[in-house]
Design an enzyme around this catalytic site. Sequence first.
Site, PDB file in Angstrom:
ATOM      1  N   SER A  10      60.566 -47.265 -35.043  1.00 36.91           N
ATOM      2  CA  SER A  10      60.562 -45.680 -35.039  1.00 36.91           C
ATOM      3  C   SER A  10      61.585 -45.270 -35.874  1.00 36.91           C
ATOM      4  O   SER A  10      62.901 -45.636 -35.219  1.00 36.91           O
ATOM      5  CB  SER A  10      61.160 -45.379 -32.927  1.00 36.91           C
ATOM      6  OG  SER A  10      61.846 -44.674 -33.137  1.00 36.91           O
ATOM      7  N   HIS A  34      56.350 -45.496 -37.108  1.00 35.38           N
ATOM      8  CA  HIS A  34      56.178 -44.485 -35.459  1.00 35.38           C
ATOM      9  C   HIS A  34      56.711 -43.415 -34.912  1.00 35.38           C
ATOM     10  O   HIS A  34      58.379 -43.224 -35.801  1.00 35.38           O
ATOM     11  CB  HIS A  34      56.824 -45.543 -34.642  1.00 35.38           C
ATOM     12  CG  HIS A  34      56.709 -44.899 -33.131  1.00 35.38           C
ATOM     13  ND1 HIS A  34      55.360 -45.352 -32.557  1.00 35.38           N
ATOM     14  CD2 HIS A  34      57.584 -44.829 -32.307  1.00 35.38           C
ATOM     15  CE1 HIS A  34      55.332 -45.042 -31.542  1.00 35.38           C
ATOM     16  NE2 HIS A  34      56.415 -44.094 -31.058  1.00 35.38           N
ATOM     17  N   ASP A  36      58.302 -39.971 -32.990  1.00 39.69           N
ATOM     18  CA  ASP A  36      58.563 -39.882 -31.516  1.00 39.69           C
ATOM     19  C   ASP A  36      58.054 -38.222 -32.048  1.00 39.69           C
ATOM     20  O   ASP A  36      59.369 -37.589 -32.385  1.00 39.69           O
ATOM     21  CB  ASP A  36      59.902 -40.510 -31.083  1.00 39.69           C
ATOM     22  CG  ASP A  36      59.655 -41.507 -31.009  1.00 39.69           C
ATOM     23  OD1 ASP A  36      58.792 -42.242 -30.120  1.00 39.69           O
ATOM     24  OD2 ASP A  36      60.857 -42.236 -31.637  1.00 39.69           O
ATOM     25  N   MET A  38      59.259 -35.188 -29.831  1.00 39.13           N
ATOM     26  CA  MET A  38      59.619 -34.746 -27.959  1.00 39.13           C
ATOM     27  C   MET A  38      59.602 -32.862 -28.082  1.00 39.13           C
ATOM     28  O   MET A  38      59.930 -32.941 -29.814  1.00 39.13           O
ATOM     29  CB  MET A  38      60.720 -35.376 -28.002  1.00 39.13           C
ATOM     30  CG  MET A  38      60.487 -36.577 -28.162  1.00 39.13           C
ATOM     31  SD  MET A  38      62.242 -37.794 -27.616  1.00 39.13           S
ATOM     32  CE  MET A  38      61.400 -39.087 -28.233  1.00 39.13           C
ATOM     33  N   HIS A  67      53.735 -40.508 -32.229  1.00 39.98           N
ATOM     34  CA  HIS A  67      53.830 -40.679 -30.070  1.00 39.98           C
ATOM     35  C   HIS A  67      54.089 -39.148 -30.138  1.00 39.98           C
ATOM     36  O   HIS A  67      55.417 -38.503 -30.090  1.00 39.98           O
ATOM     37  CB  HIS A  67      54.621 -41.780 -30.081  1.00 39.98           C
ATOM     38  CG  HIS A  67      55.522 -41.870 -28.786  1.00 39.98           C
ATOM     39  ND1 HIS A  67      56.234 -42.475 -28.625  1.00 39.98           N
ATOM     40  CD2 HIS A  67      54.731 -41.674 -27.894  1.00 39.98           C
ATOM     41  CE1 HIS A  67      55.909 -42.571 -27.126  1.00 39.98           C
ATOM     42  NE2 HIS A  67      55.024 -42.266 -26.578  1.00 39.98           N
ATOM     43  N   MET A  69      55.381 -36.871 -27.481  1.00 37.82           N
ATOM     44  CA  MET A  69      55.406 -36.583 -26.153  1.00 37.82           C
ATOM     45  C   MET A  69      56.121 -34.763 -25.409  1.00 37.82           C
ATOM     46  O   MET A  69      57.017 -34.261 -25.823  1.00 37.82           O
ATOM     47  CB  MET A  69      56.972 -37.278 -26.337  1.00 37.82           C
ATOM     48  CG  MET A  69      56.544 -39.125 -26.289  1.00 37.82           C
ATOM     49  SD  MET A  69      58.333 -39.784 -26.114  1.00 37.82           S
ATOM     50  CE  MET A  69      58.264 -40.049 -27.839  1.00 37.82           C
ATOM     51  N   MET A 138      54.785 -47.534 -22.538  1.00 39.20           N
ATOM     52  CA  MET A 138      55.841 -47.791 -22.131  1.00 39.20           C
ATOM     53  C   MET A 138      57.272 -48.982 -21.798  1.00 39.20           C
ATOM     54  O   MET A 138      56.598 -48.980 -20.542  1.00 39.20           O
ATOM     55  CB  MET A 138      56.395 -46.229 -21.850  1.00 39.20           C
ATOM     56  CG  MET A 138      55.818 -44.566 -22.590  1.00 39.20           C
ATOM     57  SD  MET A 138      56.269 -45.278 -24.510  1.00 39.20           S
ATOM     58  CE  MET A 138      58.087 -44.912 -24.280  1.00 39.20           C
ATOM     59  N   ASP A 174      56.496 -50.413 -26.224  1.00 44.84           N
ATOM     60  CA  ASP A 174      57.608 -49.028 -27.629  1.00 44.84           C
ATOM     61  C   ASP A 174      58.895 -49.223 -25.936  1.00 44.84           C
ATOM     62  O   ASP A 174      58.957 -48.730 -24.943  1.00 44.84           O
ATOM     63  CB  ASP A 174      56.995 -47.330 -27.464  1.00 44.84           C
ATOM     64  CG  ASP A 174      57.837 -46.694 -27.971  1.00 44.84           C
ATOM     65  OD1 ASP A 174      59.194 -47.154 -28.239  1.00 44.84           O
ATOM     66  OD2 ASP A 174      57.162 -45.700 -28.166  1.00 44.84           O
TER      67      ASP A 174
HETATM   68  C1  DX5 Z   1      61.102 -43.924 -26.229  1.00 45.97           C
HETATM   69  C2  DX5 Z   1      60.404 -44.086 -27.985  1.00 45.97           C
HETATM   70  C3  DX5 Z   1      60.877 -44.930 -28.852  1.00 45.97           C
HETATM   71  C4  DX5 Z   1      62.239 -45.587 -28.830  1.00 45.97           C
HETATM   72  C5  DX5 Z   1      61.917 -46.354 -29.645  1.00 45.97           C
HETATM   73  O1  DX5 Z   1      60.752 -41.813 -26.252  1.00 45.97           O
HETATM   74  O2  DX5 Z   1      59.238 -43.540 -27.553  1.00 45.97           O
HETATM   75  O3  DX5 Z   1      59.648 -44.631 -29.577  1.00 45.97           O
HETATM   76  O4  DX5 Z   1      62.986 -44.638 -28.965  1.00 45.97           O
HETATM   77  O5  DX5 Z   1      63.218 -46.841 -30.058  1.00 45.97           O
HETATM   78  P1  DX5 Z   1      64.254 -48.233 -28.710  1.00 45.97           P
HETATM   79  O6  DX5 Z   1      63.626 -49.435 -29.725  1.00 45.97           O
HETATM   80  O7  DX5 Z   1      65.759 -48.330 -28.759  1.00 45.97           O
HETATM   81  O8  DX5 Z   1      63.945 -48.132 -27.538  1.00 45.97           O
HETATM   82 ZN    ZN Z   2      57.968 -44.078 -29.295  1.00 46.82          ZN
END
Ligand code: DX5
Ligand code: ZN
Length: 221
Positions: A10, A34, A36, A38, A67, A69, A138, A174
């Site tokens: 990520s 990956h 993320d 958000m 991913h 969110m 998660m 994750d």
């Molecule tokens: C959390 C994310 C993850 C996360 C991974 O909401 O989906 O992908 O940031 O980071 P680490 O490995 O630092 O937990």
């Molecule tokens: Zn993630």
Amino acid sequence: MSREIRITPSILNADFSRLNEEINRIAASSDLLHLDVMDDVFVPNFTFDLARSAEIIDDCPIGVDAHLMVAGVDHVAPAFAEAGCESVTIHVEATANISMTAKAIRKAGARCGLGIKPGTSIDDYADYADEIDMFLIMTVEPGFGGQKFMYDMMEKVRRTRSIIGNRPIWLQVDGGVSLETISAAAEAGADTFVAGSAVFKAADPAAMIDSLRAAANSADQ
Ligand code: DX5
Ligand code: ZN
């Protein structure tokens, strides 16, 4: 049982001001990147919108595992597949119609992942196994990198592995995955591992990915 192990780093904890360099440091050792996404609604944090994500996907030398969110994910998920993601994960807590959105993602040529937050039971979603390509369990509350791995999710990982049976569905974990925690997740049945801070805080991120892969492989005998 020996499964194919995938490491999907990520970039949440990478340096966003020099993202291309950060991605190039880890691309050769990673299976997928990956991403993320958000929206500051589904989770209390904002990362990338669709336009910025599309630029990252275009520039990325390896496949992207988005991913999502985001609230109202059904409206935006197919566009991530059309933008060229190899995999697009929607959260069960954010979708109004899993079957419809999974179908749209796959029709656009991407794999579909189904994300499950820590407080959500997997059993309510077992019936979707034939419509998707990956379950994402998660192991932290989504929103931020650098949180503590929730060992109490390992029972859910085990349960998900038994739901999957011998179907070719990936099982991703994750949140808080590191050299210390990856073996527990692999032993519970995960085969696809997101790691953010463990990789980007390491002196040598590519070497850390190799070490994580070796640890997962030796736990999954
Ligand atoms: C959390 C994310 C993850 C996360 C991974 O909401 O989906 O992908 O940031 O980071 P680490 O490995 O630092 O937990
Ligand atoms: Zn993630």
